[in-house]
Scaffold this active site. Structure first.
Site, PDB file in Angstrom:
ATOM      1  N   GLU A  31       0.855  -1.190   0.000  1.00 45.79           N
ATOM      2  CA  GLU A  31       0.000   0.000   0.000  1.00 45.79           C
ATOM      3  C   GLU A  31       0.888   1.237   0.000  1.00 45.79           C
ATOM      4  O   GLU A  31       1.740   1.399   0.870  1.00 45.79           O
ATOM      5  CB  GLU A  31      -0.904  -0.018   1.234  1.00 45.79           C
ATOM      6  CG  GLU A  31      -1.712   1.238   1.460  1.00 45.79           C
ATOM      7  CD  GLU A  31      -2.608   1.623   0.274  1.00 45.79           C
ATOM      8  OE1 GLU A  31      -3.287   0.745  -0.275  1.00 45.79           O
ATOM      9  OE2 GLU A  31      -2.574   2.808  -0.114  1.00 45.79           O
ATOM     10  N   GLU A  39      -8.258  -5.243  -5.105  1.00 44.68           N
ATOM     11  CA  GLU A  39      -9.491  -4.530  -5.443  1.00 44.68           C
ATOM     12  C   GLU A  39      -9.016  -3.260  -6.122  1.00 44.68           C
ATOM     13  O   GLU A  39      -8.745  -2.257  -5.474  1.00 44.68           O
ATOM     14  CB  GLU A  39     -10.311  -4.259  -4.190  1.00 44.68           C
ATOM     15  CG  GLU A  39     -11.752  -3.900  -4.511  1.00 44.68           C
ATOM     16  CD  GLU A  39     -11.936  -2.443  -4.925  1.00 44.68           C
ATOM     17  OE1 GLU A  39     -11.643  -2.110  -6.100  1.00 44.68           O
ATOM     18  OE2 GLU A  39     -12.357  -1.672  -4.061  1.00 44.68           O
ATOM     19  N   GLU A  74      -8.454   5.772 -12.601  1.00 44.99           N
ATOM     20  CA  GLU A  74      -7.357   5.647 -11.632  1.00 44.99           C
ATOM     21  C   GLU A  74      -6.444   4.458 -11.915  1.00 44.99           C
ATOM     22  O   GLU A  74      -5.480   4.235 -11.193  1.00 44.99           O
ATOM     23  CB  GLU A  74      -7.871   5.626 -10.195  1.00 44.99           C
ATOM     24  CG  GLU A  74      -8.669   6.884  -9.892  1.00 44.99           C
ATOM     25  CD  GLU A  74      -8.794   7.214  -8.432  1.00 44.99           C
ATOM     26  OE1 GLU A  74      -9.028   6.297  -7.646  1.00 44.99           O
ATOM     27  OE2 GLU A  74      -8.637   8.399  -8.089  1.00 44.99           O
ATOM     28  N   HIS A 108     -20.723   1.340  -4.413  1.00 39.57           N
ATOM     29  CA  HIS A 108     -20.185   2.702  -4.363  1.00 39.57           C
ATOM     30  C   HIS A 108     -19.648   3.131  -5.731  1.00 39.57           C
ATOM     31  O   HIS A 108     -19.356   4.305  -5.935  1.00 39.57           O
ATOM     32  CB  HIS A 108     -19.095   2.820  -3.289  1.00 39.57           C
ATOM     33  CG  HIS A 108     -17.769   2.297  -3.696  1.00 39.57           C
ATOM     34  ND1 HIS A 108     -17.480   0.950  -3.766  1.00 39.57           N
ATOM     35  CD2 HIS A 108     -16.629   2.930  -4.080  1.00 39.57           C
ATOM     36  CE1 HIS A 108     -16.250   0.789  -4.170  1.00 39.57           C
ATOM     37  NE2 HIS A 108     -15.697   1.965  -4.365  1.00 39.57           N
TER      38      HIS A 108
END
Lengths: 349, 349
Positions: free
Chosen positions: A84, A127, A136, A284
Site C-alpha cells: 500500500e 481490489e 485511476e 459505491h
C-alpha cells in the site's frame, strides 16, 4: 463540481502524490468497507478459494486498510504481503496487530513498482477497480505484480473483468432541466429559457458517476470488452475498445449511455461475480453516465449501436477518457468524447 | 473532499476568475432558486418594501440569474441595474427578455468595483451571504456599492446580519466513528482501532458545512456578532468577532460548535428575517460545524463560553477562517482555528 479546475499537465510524481494522498483520508475507506456488495463478495471469493490459498503466499495489491489481506489470512494463507503506497498503510499495520496477524501479514508501504518481496507469490488479490472500471488505472500495478511476482500457474482474484453499455433515459437530469419551467408557478418569474443552459452544463463531456435505476435502462446491456487478467498486457490497457448493439425495449427517449462493469472470481462451480450493473444492488461505483448532446426518441427494437474506446487521458494517465461513436435508429453516426473531471476520486462521488 | 488540495497563494486575478467561473455553472443557481426559504423571503421582503421601491432605482449586487431584479421590477422599480461578473449574466439577459422587462432591467456584466452606472440608486438589493455568512466575502462588494452608488437615506435589502453559535452533539460524525466498531460483526475483522484515525480525519480544522438537526443542539444559541449594513466598513470585515456564553440544556456530550446566521430586511411592523438556524427550515447554507478535537461531557447548566473571530484567509481573501477560544465547564480554555477547504463553493455543498 462547478469550480473551474483547469486541466494541467501534471508531473507524474505530483499525480502519484495526489492520487496516493487521497486514499489516506478515512472517507474513502469507510465507503469501500461499508459497500457490502464489494466487501462481502471479496470475502466470499477468498473463502471459496481457501483450497488454493491455504499454506500459500498471497500478494495484496493496493491493500488499503488490509481487510482483504486479513480475509486471506483467515482463509489459511501462510504469508500475505500487503502493499500500500498511501499513508493508510500505517492504519493497516494497527489493524493487522489488533487482529493478531502480524506474523502472517506484512504491510509494505510503497508502490508496487518499487518495493521488493522476499519470494514469489501463489496468489494475487486486489481490489483495483475504479469508476467505469479503469479510472485511476490501478490495474497496471496488478499486471506489473503478475509479471514480476506471480508464480507460474498462480491465481489472480478477480481473474476477469467485463464492460457493459446500455442506452438509458436518465430521469434525474430530465427533472433538473424541467425544474426551470416550474419557477414561474412558484415565484412568478419565467425562467424556462434556463433549460437550454442547464442542458449544456449537465449533458456535458464529463463522465457523470451516479446511480442509474433499473427503470431508466432502455435495453438489455451489450458487453463491449472483456479483460482476462492472466493474459491482458499494460499495452492493451492503453485502448480498451469494442462494439455494441442494443435493441430498445419500447417507446422512450435516450438521453445517455450508461457504462458499468463486473469482475469474476475463479473457483467453485458457479463463478462468483461482483457486478455493478443497474439491475443489481447498488455499489459505491454506481454507474458511469455518458450524456448525449440531444435526447433521441426510440421505439421497440430501435437499434442503438456503435463503438466505444476507453483510454487514459493525455493529461493524467490515472484519468480515464471514453470515446463513443454511436448511431440510434436511422440517425447518422455521432461521436462524443468524455472524461472524468479533475479531483474526482472514489472518495468524492 | 479528500483529494489533497494543497493551499497555494493564488494571484488575486486567478482567485477572482475561479470564483466567478464557479457561478457560471447551472447547479449553484438551481440550488439557490430551489432554496424556497431564501428565494421566497427575498421575494416577500421586496414586495413588502414596494412603497420604497416603486418608481425608484435599484442596484442588484451579484445578480446571478436576475431573479431578485425581476422581483424589484415587479415591485414597481423604475430601473434596476443588475451587476453580475460571471457568465451567468448572459442567461440573466435572456430571462429578463423572456419576462419582457428589458426596458426596466439593465444586466451589467462586470465586477461591481469596475463598472459604471449612469446614476445613483435608491435601493441596493443583494443576496451576498456565503457559508458561515462570510465565506466568499461578497459583502465587500455590497459595501463598495453602498459607498459609491447609494443615495443618502437609501435602502439596503437586507439591512442587518447576525451571527450565532451553539454547542452541539453532532450524531452524524459519531455514527461515522462508531462504524468502525461494527465491522467485526459484519466481516469478522476487528477494525475498531480506525476510530482514532477517523476522528483525526473528520474532526479536523475544516469548517464542515452540513445540516445540523435541532435534536443535536445542546443550548440556546448565543449571538456573537451583528453587522449593520448601513454602517459596517470593509475594514471591520477583516475581523468579525464577539464573545459567547451558552448554558447547556442537560446531560450530553459536546463534540462541536455550530455557527449560523440570519439576515433581516427593513420595512413592515415585524421585520422579515431570513434565518439559517437549525431550529428553522433547512436552507442550502445548512450550518457551519466546528469540530472539537475531543468530545466533552456536559450537564444541565454547564457553561460553554468563549470568543470567536472570523477573518479572511491569508491565502485567499474569499476564504473565511474562524478562530475560537472556548471553555466548557471547569476545563481550561482551548483554541482552534478552522477554515473552509479549497474548492468548496456553494455549488459544492
Amino acid at each position: 463540481m462547478s469550480l473551474c479546475t483547469k486541466k494541467r499537465k501534471l508531473d507524474k510524481n505530483v499525480q502519484d502524490h495526489l492520487y496516493f494522498d487521497s486514499y489516506a483520508d478515512v472517507t474513502i475507506h469507510e465507503e469501500m468497507i461499508a459497500d457490502h456488495v464489494r466487501t462481502n463478495t471479496y470475502r466470499m471469493a477468498i473463502l471459496r478459494n481457501s483450497n488454493a490459498i491455504e499454506g500459500k503466499v498471497v500478494l495484496d495489491v493496493g491493500a488499503g486498510t488490509g481487510v482483504l489481506s486479513i480475509f486471506c489470512a483467515q482463509a489459511g494463507a501462510r504469508k500475505v504481503y500487503a502493499v500500500e503506497a498511501s499513508s493508510i498503510a500505517d492504519q493497516a499495520v494497527k489493524i493487522v496487530k489488533l487482529n493478531k496477524m502480524e506474523d502472517r501479514i506484512d504491510i509494505i508501504k510503497g508502490t508496487l513498482e518499487t518495493i521488493d518481496l522476499p519470494e514469489q507469490v501463489d496468489v494475487i488479490v486486489s481490489e483495483w477497480m475504479g469508476y467505469a472500471l479503469l479510472h485511476e488505472s490501478m490495474l497496471n500495478s496488478v499486471l506489473f505484480a503478475r509479471d514480476k511476482w506471480l508464480k507460474q500457474g498462480g491465481l489472480i482474484l478477480p481473474c476477469k473483468a467485463e464492460l457493459y453499455i446500455a442506452p438509458i433515459n436518465d430521469l434525474v437530469s430530465e427533472d433538473r432541466l424541467n425544474f426551470w419551467s416550474t419557477v414561474k408557478n412558484q415565484y412568478g418569474v419565467d425562467m424556462s429559457c434556463m433549460a437550454d443552459f442547464a442542458r449544456k452544463c449537465i449533458m456535458n463531456n464529463d463522465i457523470t458517476v451516479n446511480p442509474v435505476t433499473v427503470e431508466d435502462v432502455l435495453s438489455h446491456p451489450s458487453k463491449f470488452a472483456e479483460l482476462d487478467l492472466f493474459t491482458v498486457t499494460v499495452d492493451q490497457l492503453k485502448s480498451v475498445k469494442g462494439t455494441f448493439s442494443c435493441d430498445c425495449f419500447g417507446s422512450s427517449t435516450v438521453n445517455a449511455l450508461c457504462v458499468w462493469f463486473s469482475v469474476t472470481f475463479p473457483g467453485g462451480e458457479k463463478p462468483l461475480v461482483l457486478s455493478t450493473s443497474p439491475f443489481k444492488q447498488e455499489t459505491h461505483w454506481k454507474q458511469a453516465i455518458l450524456y448525449l448532446d440531444e435526447p433521441v426518441d426510440v421505439e421497440q427494437d430501435t437499434k442503438v449501436e456503435g463503438e466505444i474506446n476507453m483510454y487514459p487521458s493525455a493529461e493524467s494517465s490515472r484519468h480515464i477518457c471514453i470515446h463513443v461513436d454511436y448511431s440510434i435508429g436511422q440517425l447518422k453516426m455521432q461521436s462524443k468524447t468524455f472524461s472524468i473531471p479533475d479531483g474526482y476520486s472514489e472518495s468524492q462521488p
